[in-house]
Write a protein that holds these residues in place. Structure first.
Motif, PDB file in Angstrom:
ATOM      1  N   CYS A   1     -50.166  23.816-105.857  1.00 44.23           N
ATOM      2  CA  CYS A   1     -50.444  22.162-105.750  1.00 44.23           C
ATOM      3  C   CYS A   1     -50.157  21.768-104.298  1.00 44.23           C
ATOM      4  CB  CYS A   1     -49.476  21.734-106.654  1.00 44.23           C
ATOM      5  SG  CYS A   1     -47.687  22.167-106.583  1.00 44.23           S
TER       6      CYS A   1
ATOM      7  N   SER B   1     -52.988  18.401-114.297  1.00 46.00           N
ATOM      8  CA  SER B   1     -54.156  17.643-113.862  1.00 46.00           C
ATOM      9  C   SER B   1     -53.778  15.851-113.741  1.00 46.00           C
ATOM     10  CB  SER B   1     -55.339  17.950-114.539  1.00 46.00           C
ATOM     11  OG  SER B   1     -55.339  17.438-115.929  1.00 46.00           O
TER      12      SER B   1
ATOM     13  N   PHE C   1     -58.924  24.388-106.881  1.00 46.00           N
ATOM     14  CA  PHE C   1     -57.643  25.004-107.008  1.00 46.00           C
ATOM     15  C   PHE C   1     -57.931  26.501-107.046  1.00 46.00           C
ATOM     16  CE2 PHE C   1     -53.411  25.696-109.159  1.00 46.00           C
ATOM     17  CZ  PHE C   1     -52.604  24.845-108.638  1.00 46.00           C
TER      18      PHE C   1
ATOM     19  N   GLU D   1     -60.296  18.453-105.734  1.00 42.84           N
ATOM     20  CA  GLU D   1     -59.604  19.673-105.327  1.00 42.84           C
ATOM     21  C   GLU D   1     -59.915  20.793-105.970  1.00 42.84           C
ATOM     22  OE1 GLU D   1     -54.903  20.921-105.752  1.00 42.84           O
ATOM     23  OE2 GLU D   1     -55.554  19.508-106.967  1.00 42.84           O
TER      24      GLU D   1
ATOM     25  N   ASP E   1     -52.662  16.109-109.159  1.00 44.84           N
ATOM     26  CA  ASP E   1     -53.628  16.538-108.120  1.00 44.84           C
ATOM     27  C   ASP E   1     -53.211  16.157-106.766  1.00 44.84           C
ATOM     28  OD1 ASP E   1     -55.059  17.256-110.527  1.00 44.84           O
ATOM     29  OD2 ASP E   1     -56.511  15.654-110.198  1.00 44.84           O
TER      30      ASP E   1
END
Length: 521
Positions: free
Chosen positions: A296, A234, A402, A400, A259
């Motif tokens: 990612c 992160s 995830f 974001e 991120d």
């Protein structure tokens, strides 16, 4: 109590103190193993890696280290089935998703072995050609790259315990730099097993590769001026790492992958049902479902011409409806689990946050899970959101989620689309879909400023492109701004992070006697 995995430090397998932190099966909730790094002699571990491992690696040529990597890749192939079993149990991934991590890692390891072989007997690398510093050309300057005399500390993410290890370790070891890897606790088992198998081959010098499982407490305190640190995780944690007193005081070289609100862009000249649009829809769905969106590089924002907004919504939703979610041990399941209930709750909270500026156009949670208890399993179905007014929404460009979540948004023209993509403030990858080479090239050039990679998909490569989110060792992995500002892979470019550049100023004969080879990308 379940098995406590050992750590490999200062050439010895050492169990951490205490009962350890349990690792779970994210589908069944079963406890699998435990990890602990408490009580480890970290100063000794780092000194051993620097002095013993570093010296032994630097005594080898690039070609010899490349052969070592090739031997490791071949030996680890023999354990693939065991790795797949661990991945299914500890990461909750389907066989296909496990392959992206495991086989992708082994492929990267083998690729660096092949590239490194071309460097032969050299023990240093040339950066560019020599340049004269005097009129007669005898006194010259040559930039030289030599392996750093420190250790490479890797603090890795939970989503790629195999690939995340080898995509960093392969170029580091090829460079002649010893590695200490700290895998994310939740999925540390696979990394620990691969390190154990690699060390058991006898191909690695003592101290060349170490693994610490459990807490990262005390690791950053060991860093010295010639060490390097690579972190994947992160942006919040990355900020803490960059500002750590030991990192700051010693000017430790740091590579960050953080991120990333990656985007997919369907070009303005696309038409409903065109091949370009079909490729776009297919890739959005694939990126939402592979590893349950825990990549990612996954597509988080999907941009389409306003005229195709509704058609794209329906097409993506129709394909998402065909996905089955649940226990990856069932062969009918296309999407497995998130790695933990903690991640599960985080994704649900993220969806709720985005819903303040979007509307749900596909909610996969209406479908039952396959062979999984929704009260226990960390399985979450895909969610497609739509943001009708992306100009006045900030969350979709900032938050974001995830997991298997993406937001579709319309744009007016290419300039508007590019401005929306740029609001991600730097991403790992943007993919572009169209069939006009000139306009695709124009878009790619504009997007390159805020992305580490621009993935252009046209009908000519529809069946052969490597995928929006698939990180190939040949191409750069990293991104500016929010994505961390780091660079990994990109062929032999990756070696630069593990080398120190110096200018050697001397007569031409001395420069020629350096015995170094050009760093060919």
């Amino acid at each position: 109590m379940t098995e406590l995995l050992k750590n490999l430090v200062h050439g010895e397998w050492v169990a951490g103190q205490g009962t350890g932190t349990p690792l779970f099966d994210p589908v069944t909730g079963q406890e699998l193993v435990r990890v602990s790094s408490q009580g480890l002699d970290l100063p000794r571990a780092f000194a051993f890696a620097r002095e013993r491992g570093g010296a032994a690696l630097r005594a080898m040529s690039y070609g010899q280290r490349a052969a070592m990597l090739g031997g490791l890749a071949k030996a680890l192939q023999a354990h693939r089935e065991a790795y797949y079993e661990i991945a299914t149990a500890n990461s909750g991934t389907t066989k296909a998703d496990s392959g992206i991590d495991i086989d992708g890692g082994l492929y990267t390891l083998g690729q660096y072995a092949r590239w490194g072989a071309a460097l032969g007997d050299a023990r240093a690398l040339l950066d560019g050609a020599s340049v004269p510093l005097a009129k007669d050309g005898v006194f010259q300057s040559q930039h030289l790259l030599v392996p750093t005399r420190g250790v490479a500390l890797f603090i890795n993410a939970f989503n790629f315990p195999a690939w995340g290890l080898w995509e960093k370790a392969a170029p580091a070891l090829l460079s002649g730099v010893p590695v200490i890897v700290k895998p994310a606790t939740a999925t540390a088992w696979l990394t620990q097993r691969m390190v154990a198998d690699a060390v058991a081959t006898g191909l690695l010098p003592e101290g060349a590769l170490s693994v610490v499982c459990g807490s990262s407490a005390g690791l950053l305190e060991q860093l010295q001026p010639f060490d390097v640190l690579s972190f994947t995780g992160s942006a919040q944690t990355a900020a803490l790492i960059r500002s750590h007193p030991q990192v700051v005081a010693n000017s430790v070289r740091v590579n960050i992958e953080a991120d990333s609100l990656n985007a997919a862009l369907l070009m303005p000249d696309a038409t409903a049902g065109s091949e370009a649009m079909q490729l776009f829809v297919r890739e959005v769905v694939r990126e939402m479902s592979i590893k349950s969106g825990q990549k990612c590089t996954a597509i988080r924002r999907a941009l389409v011409p306003a005229a195709l907004y509704e058609a794209a919504t329906q097409a993506i939703a129709a394909k998402l409806a065909g996905l089955t979610v649940g226990d990856p041990r069932n062969e009918s399941v296309r999407m497995g689990a998130l790695v933990s209930r903690e991640q599960f709750e985080g994704v649900r909270a993220g969806i709720e946050e985005l819903k303040a500026q979007t509307r749900v156009v596909f909610d996969g949670s209406t479908q039952p899970l396959v062979d999984a208890d929704p009260a226990v399993a960390a399985c979450i179905a895909p969610t497609l959101l739509a943001c009708d007014d992306p100009d006045h929404a900030d969350l979709v460009h900032r938050v974001e989620v995830f997991g298997p979540v993406a937001t579709l948004m319309p744009y007016r023209d290419l300039a508007h689309a590019l401005s929306l993509v740029a609001r991600g403030e730097g991403s790992l990858v943007c993919s572009v879909y169209g069939d006009n080479a000139a306009s695709l090239a124009q878009a790619a050039t504009e997007l390159a400023a805020c992305h580490g990679r621009v993935h252009v998909v046209s009908p000519a490569v529809g069946a052969t492109h490597t995928g929006h989110g698939n990180v190939m060792p040949h191409s750069l992995h990293g991104g500016p701004g929010r994505a961390g500002g780091g660079e990994e892979l990109g062929g032999l470019r990756a070696l630069a992070f593990y080398h120190r550049r110096a200018a050697v100023q001397a007569e031409a004969a001395v420069v020629q006697a350096l015995g170094a080879l050009p760093l060919s990308h």
